[in-house]
Design a protein around this motif. Structure first.
Motif, PDB file in Angstrom:
ATOM      1  N   TYR A   1      20.397  92.014 101.359  1.00 46.98           N
ATOM      2  CA  TYR A   1      21.033  91.246  99.756  1.00 46.98           C
ATOM      3  C   TYR A   1      20.661  91.611  99.017  1.00 46.98           C
ATOM      4  CZ  TYR A   1      16.497  92.914  99.058  1.00 46.98           C
ATOM      5  OH  TYR A   1      14.869  94.133  98.330  1.00 46.98           O
ATOM      6  N   TRP A   2      20.945  90.104  97.691  1.00 44.40           N
ATOM      7  CA  TRP A   2      21.229  90.845  96.711  1.00 44.40           C
ATOM      8  C   TRP A   2      19.865  90.040  95.218  1.00 44.40           C
ATOM      9  CZ3 TRP A   2      25.145  89.687 100.552  1.00 44.40           C
ATOM     10  CH2 TRP A   2      26.152  91.189  99.976  1.00 44.40           C
ATOM     11  N   TYR A   3      19.822  90.793  95.001  1.00 46.91           N
ATOM     12  CA  TYR A   3      18.007  90.084  94.511  1.00 46.91           C
ATOM     13  C   TYR A   3      18.733  89.777  93.449  1.00 46.91           C
ATOM     14  CZ  TYR A   3      17.424  94.511  92.360  1.00 46.91           C
ATOM     15  OH  TYR A   3      17.928  96.235  92.361  1.00 46.91           O
ATOM     16  N   SER A   4      19.671  90.548  92.142  1.00 51.84           N
ATOM     17  CA  SER A   4      20.112  89.840  90.740  1.00 51.84           C
ATOM     18  C   SER A   4      21.164  90.494  90.409  1.00 51.84           C
ATOM     19  CB  SER A   4      18.199  90.824  90.028  1.00 51.84           C
ATOM     20  OG  SER A   4      18.752  90.524  87.766  1.00 51.84           O
ATOM     21  N   ALA A   5      21.433  89.595  88.853  1.00 45.89           N
ATOM     22  CA  ALA A   5      22.197  90.472  88.539  1.00 45.89           C
ATOM     23  C   ALA A   5      22.629  90.621  86.551  1.00 45.89           C
ATOM     24  CB  ALA A   5      24.129  89.642  88.984  1.00 45.89           C
ATOM     25  N   HIS A   6      23.379  91.626  86.368  1.00 50.15           N
ATOM     26  CA  HIS A   6      23.644  90.990  84.971  1.00 50.15           C
ATOM     27  C   HIS A   6      24.792  89.899  84.297  1.00 50.15           C
ATOM     28  CE1 HIS A   6      24.182  92.285  80.723  1.00 50.15           C
ATOM     29  NE2 HIS A   6      25.078  92.839  80.798  1.00 50.15           N
ATOM     30  N   ASN A   7      26.094  90.286  85.130  1.00 50.59           N
ATOM     31  CA  ASN A   7      26.881  88.862  84.981  1.00 50.59           C
ATOM     32  C   ASN A   7      28.152  89.287  86.368  1.00 50.59           C
ATOM     33  OD1 ASN A   7      29.318  91.620  85.491  1.00 50.59           O
ATOM     34  ND2 ASN A   7      28.486  92.175  83.323  1.00 50.59           N
ATOM     35  N   ASP A   8      28.741  88.283  86.462  1.00 53.34           N
ATOM     36  CA  ASP A   8      29.949  88.409  88.113  1.00 53.34           C
ATOM     37  C   ASP A   8      29.824  89.651  88.955  1.00 53.34           C
ATOM     38  OD1 ASP A   8      29.302  85.869  88.162  1.00 53.34           O
ATOM     39  OD2 ASP A   8      30.713  85.198  86.768  1.00 53.34           O
ATOM     40  N   ASN A   9      29.800  90.154  87.836  1.00 50.44           N
ATOM     41  CA  ASN A   9      30.386  91.605  88.640  1.00 50.44           C
ATOM     42  C   ASN A   9      29.623  93.336  88.070  1.00 50.44           C
ATOM     43  OD1 ASN A   9      33.237  91.051  89.231  1.00 50.44           O
ATOM     44  ND2 ASN A   9      32.924  90.688  87.332  1.00 50.44           N
ATOM     45  N   ASN A  10      28.375  92.635  87.876  1.00 52.69           N
ATOM     46  CA  ASN A  10      27.167  94.311  87.912  1.00 52.69           C
ATOM     47  C   ASN A  10      25.728  93.146  88.958  1.00 52.69           C
ATOM     48  OD1 ASN A  10      27.617  95.077  84.352  1.00 52.69           O
ATOM     49  ND2 ASN A  10      28.474  95.534  86.124  1.00 52.69           N
ATOM     50  N   ILE A  11      26.034  92.961  90.106  1.00 54.27           N
ATOM     51  CA  ILE A  11      25.110  93.163  91.018  1.00 54.27           C
ATOM     52  C   ILE A  11      24.122  93.947  91.618  1.00 54.27           C
ATOM     53  CG2 ILE A  11      25.051  90.958  92.664  1.00 54.27           C
ATOM     54  CD1 ILE A  11      27.994  89.977  92.336  1.00 54.27           C
ATOM     55  N   SER A  12      23.075  93.467  91.632  1.00 55.80           N
ATOM     56  CA  SER A  12      22.308  94.445  92.581  1.00 55.80           C
ATOM     57  C   SER A  12      21.892  94.488  93.683  1.00 55.80           C
ATOM     58  CB  SER A  12      21.039  94.706  91.632  1.00 55.80           C
ATOM     59  OG  SER A  12      20.966  95.278  90.364  1.00 55.80           O
ATOM     60  N   PRO A  13      22.114  95.357  94.709  1.00 59.59           N
ATOM     61  CA  PRO A  13      21.745  94.589  96.615  1.00 59.59           C
ATOM     62  C   PRO A  13      20.403  95.336  96.166  1.00 59.59           C
ATOM     63  CG  PRO A  13      23.138  97.075  96.000  1.00 59.59           C
ATOM     64  CD  PRO A  13      23.355  95.780  94.411  1.00 59.59           C
ATOM     65  N   GLY A  14      20.424  94.724  97.135  1.00 66.16           N
ATOM     66  CA  GLY A  14      18.591  94.775  97.640  1.00 66.16           C
ATOM     67  C   GLY A  14      18.844  96.253  98.438  1.00 66.16           C
ATOM     68  N   SER A  15      17.495  96.962  98.561  1.00 66.44           N
ATOM     69  CA  SER A  15      17.174  98.011  99.310  1.00 66.44           C
ATOM     70  C   SER A  15      17.236  98.031 101.113  1.00 66.44           C
ATOM     71  CB  SER A  15      15.832  98.741  98.628  1.00 66.44           C
ATOM     72  OG  SER A  15      15.445 100.331  99.904  1.00 66.44           O
ATOM     73  N   PRO A  16      17.682  98.461 102.189  1.00 66.01           N
ATOM     74  CA  PRO A  16      17.274  98.527 103.264  1.00 66.01           C
ATOM     75  C   PRO A  16      16.288  98.708 103.147  1.00 66.01           C
ATOM     76  CG  PRO A  16      18.689 100.727 102.980  1.00 66.01           C
ATOM     77  CD  PRO A  16      18.776  99.854 101.526  1.00 66.01           C
ATOM     78  N   THR A  17      15.337  99.154 104.499  1.00 64.26           N
ATOM     79  CA  THR A  17      14.506  98.972 104.776  1.00 64.26           C
ATOM     80  C   THR A  17      13.614  99.993 103.839  1.00 64.26           C
ATOM     81  OG1 THR A  17      14.262  98.201 107.291  1.00 64.26           O
ATOM     82  CG2 THR A  17      12.656  99.372 106.843  1.00 64.26           C
ATOM     83  N   ALA A  18      12.623 100.533 103.337  1.00 59.22           N
ATOM     84  CA  ALA A  18      12.385 101.316 102.659  1.00 59.22           C
ATOM     85  C   ALA A  18      10.297 101.375 102.776  1.00 59.22           C
ATOM     86  CB  ALA A  18      12.517 101.678 101.456  1.00 59.22           C
TER      87      ALA A  18
END
Length: 700
Positions: free
Chosen positions: A674-691
């Motif tokens: 999953y991707w949970y957040s962003a700053h703009n269209d090309n700065n997108i934060s992916p979510g962590s795998p199992t941690a």
């Protein structure tokens, strides 16, 4: 300088309060006396294994500046308690807001908190014990007692901005309670964190507390590292009816700036979640925060009480970043990489003084507050934009060395003088009916010096009124209905007042107007259900004028939604916190950023979360949590969509003895992508795998 003098004048009333302290009066033993007596009776201390019923709070002063029961507050507020923070091993604001309805967290370019509250993004609406903490950085939770998240315009209490809401951290006080605790957390991908909390009543009139944190962690993201160091001493002195609290903190955060992955088409790039875009060796953030705060409280008798606070803060922040500056080209298999550096220095001197009267007038009970605030904020900002370049996906800019010696795109110094007066009355008409009315006057003076050769300087002055009206009705015990209306303003110099030009210097402040109705139900002393239905209109945003090159104030945005939450203990041994929100936030008239009809970014139509901790035996507890976010746009362009996702978390708690606890937290149990957040269209934060996080906590 004028506001510095006003700040001194506002705080000077503290001296008479302290002078009137009856230090030789011990007829009313304070909490420090009681704490010292309790400490001397150590043989009578018993340990109870299992869960704690403290997932909710009964009252707060964050919304009204007076200690007010939750059921008498005509505005939505979510209180995240220390036990919720500890049970989920939270370390920052991004984790905390997952359980606050109507709030998401923007990426903040990987180096700052950027909550989106009811459709409005902010980087400055943060407070500590009611005092502004507005520099852009990532805050830690090691020294907080709880965090109060207030939704909707909150200018009556906090001043400028706060259009979508405010986040107030409540510090751990030196209340004389015996605290001797250490916790060590070891986690996936090299997480290592040590925190300590030590407090005692040194004498019946003097309490001391010390909190600290050390963290040296890595991330599932390639070559991303985090180092944090914080120390926060606190002291409390009591002299009869007068109490003095002192808080200090030095906090340092050094980290790799991680701006995530770019888009490809209308979705986030779908490659491995750990893949770093840019050059991690030239993407670093360094923040140093030093604060000192004093608070004097005194019972003046005859229903009068006084509270004064003086806060000094020194902030030094530098960051550089080499990051994805465009989408992935799927044909050429390339991506554009951009870069810049930025430094901000800021010094705050802020003062508050409140006089409160509680009594009867015309056979009606009142809680009347008269407050004064003043202060000065001095800032320096420098930004250097380097060139951008195109790289293959195999390289992704990891070998890119930009030129940070170019002439600065931004180099300024500014001085902000603040002064405010507020009046609020909480009128208890009957046992079932409470009215709240308040009005705040703010004076905002900014001098802006552009230090680049040949650039003009600017100044602006703003005076604005921020009213609030509320009504609370309790038809039966445990049920309260409320309605509220409020206004807030944000000067056109912006939240961080780091840019000003001739156009912005002449425009009226932005305005936030909110109407809200809500319901709170407390079926027992341990459980609280809340619901809020709101409409929030943001106006006076800038828009292109009819004449090319001009700017006018016709832009607007409307946010509407329904928020639901539950907090507390369902039954003995079963604690719960849950949130649900249905939201819509869109541009209602064309602005400089977007035409009418566009949706505000990072505002999912539907979001929900729930965390349950259940006692299995006297020593053994388990927890299960679910977080869901609906689809949301990455930016105001409405071009890139972050897909909906559902994440499952779990926890296991075991009391090894009466002083040692073992805790295991598992994030993303099902290993969802999953991707949970962003700053703009090309700065997108992916979510962590199992941690996995394993925490060993000891008290002694």
């Amino acid at each position: 300088m004028r506001s510095l003098l006003l700040a001194g004048a506002a705080f000077s009333v503290l001296a008479p309060a302290a002078a009137f302290a009856q230090s030789d009066d011990r007829s009313d033993a304070g909490p420090l006396v009681a704490a010292a007596a309790a400490a001397s009776a150590a043989d009578d201390v018993f340990y109870v294994y299992g869960t704690r019923s403290s997932y909710r709070e009964d009252e707060t002063s964050s919304v009204t500046r007076t200690e007010t029961p939750i059921e008498e507050i005509p505005q939505a507020v979510t209180i995240i308690t220390r036990d919720v923070i500890d049970d989920q091993a939270m370390t920052g604001m991004g984790e905390l807001v997952r359980y606050v309805p109507g709030v998401t967290m923007g990426q903040g370019e990987g180096h700052r908190d950027a909550p989106v509250m009811r459709g409005n993004l902010s980087t400055a609406d943060f407070f500590v014990d009611g005092m502004r903490d507005d520099l852009q950085y990532l805050r830690d939770l090691y020294n907080v007692e709880r965090v109060d998240v207030i939704k909707g315009p909150s200018a009556l209490v906090f001043g400028r901005g706060t259009g979508g809401g405010a986040i107030n951290r409540v510090s751990k006080p030196a209340d004389g309670e015996e605290e001797r605790g250490l916790s060590l957390t070891l986690g996936s991908e090299g997480q290592r964190r040590l925190a300590g909390d030590f407090g005692t009543a040194i004498t019946p009139d003097f309490g001391f507390r010390l909190n600290g944190v050390l963290e040296d962690s890595e991330s599932f993201r390639d070559e991303v590292e985090i180092e944090r160091r914080g120390i926060a001493p606190a002291a409390r002195f009591e002299f009869g009816d007068t109490r003095i609290d002192v808080f200090a903190e030095h906090f340092a955060d050094d980290r790799t700036v991680d701006r995530g992955v770019p888009s490809q088409g209308s979705r986030p790039w779908g490659g491995p979640a750990e893949t770093y875009f840019g050059n991690p060796d030239l993407s670093a953030s360094e923040i140093r925060v030093s604060t000192l705060r004093g608070v004097v409280s005194r019972d003046l008798g005859q229903g009068f009480s006084f509270r004064g606070a003086l806060s000094w803060g020194d902030y030094d922040k530098y960051y550089e970043n080499v990051y994805p500056g465009g989408p992935v080209d799927p044909v050429a298999n390339t991506v554009r990489i951009s870069s810049y550096t930025s430094q901000t220095l800021r010094e705050n001197l802020l003062a508050q003084a409140d006089l409160v009267w509680e009594g009867r007038l015309a056979s009606v009970e009142h809680t009347l507050l008269i407050g004064v605030e003043a202060g000065r904020q001095d800032s320096e900002n420098v930004r250097v934009n380097s060139t951008s370049a195109v790289f293959s996906l195999a390289d992704r800019g990891r070998t890119y060395t930009p030129d940070f010696t170019l002439a600065p795109a931004q180099d300024n110094a500014n001085s902000l003088d603040l002064f405010a007066v507020l009046v609020q009355d909480q009128i208890h008409v009957t046992e079932a009916l409470t009215l709240v009315a308040g009005l705040r006057f703010d004076q905002f003076d900014l001098d802006f010096t552009d230090r680049r050769p040949g650039q003009p300087d600017f100044a602006r002055s703003d005076d604005f009124l921020s009213p609030r009206l509320g009504i609370v009705y309790e038809p039966v015990e445990g049920v309260s209905l409320y309605g509220g209306w409020s206004l807030a303003h944000l000067p056109q110099s912006g939240e961080q007042f780091n840019s000003l030009n001739a156009t912005r210097a002449s425009l009226e402040p932005e305005e936030f107007e909110s109407t809200e109705i809500g319901l709170r139900w407390q079926p027992n002393d341990q459980l609280l259900f809340s619901a809020a239905l709101y409409r929030l209109d943001r106006t006076n945003t800038t828009a292109p004028g009819a004449t090319p090159g001009t700017t006018v104030l016709t832009g607007s945005q409307r946010s509407e939604g329904l928020e639901l939450s539950v907090q507390g203990e369902i039954r003995d041994g079963w604690n719960i916190i849950g949130a649900m929100a249905f939201q819509n936030a869109e541009i209602t008239s064309t602005t400089s950023a977007a035409p009418a009809g566009r949706e505000a970014p990072l505002v999912p139509d539907f979001s929900a979360s729930v965390w349950n901790r259940i006692s299995v035996t006297d020593r053994f507890d388990v927890a299960l949590g679910v977080i869901h976010q609906g689809e949301q746009y990455a930016s105001i362009s409405n071009t890139v969509v972050l897909p909906a996702y559902t994440r499952v978390d779990a926890g296991v708690f075991y009391a090894l003895s009466d002083r040692i606890d073992l805790q295991l937290n598992i994030e993303n149990l099902t290993d969802t992508t999953y991707w949970y957040s962003a700053h703009n269209d090309n700065n997108i934060s992916p979510g962590s795998p199992t941690a996995v996080r394993l925490t060993l906590a000891a008290s002694f």
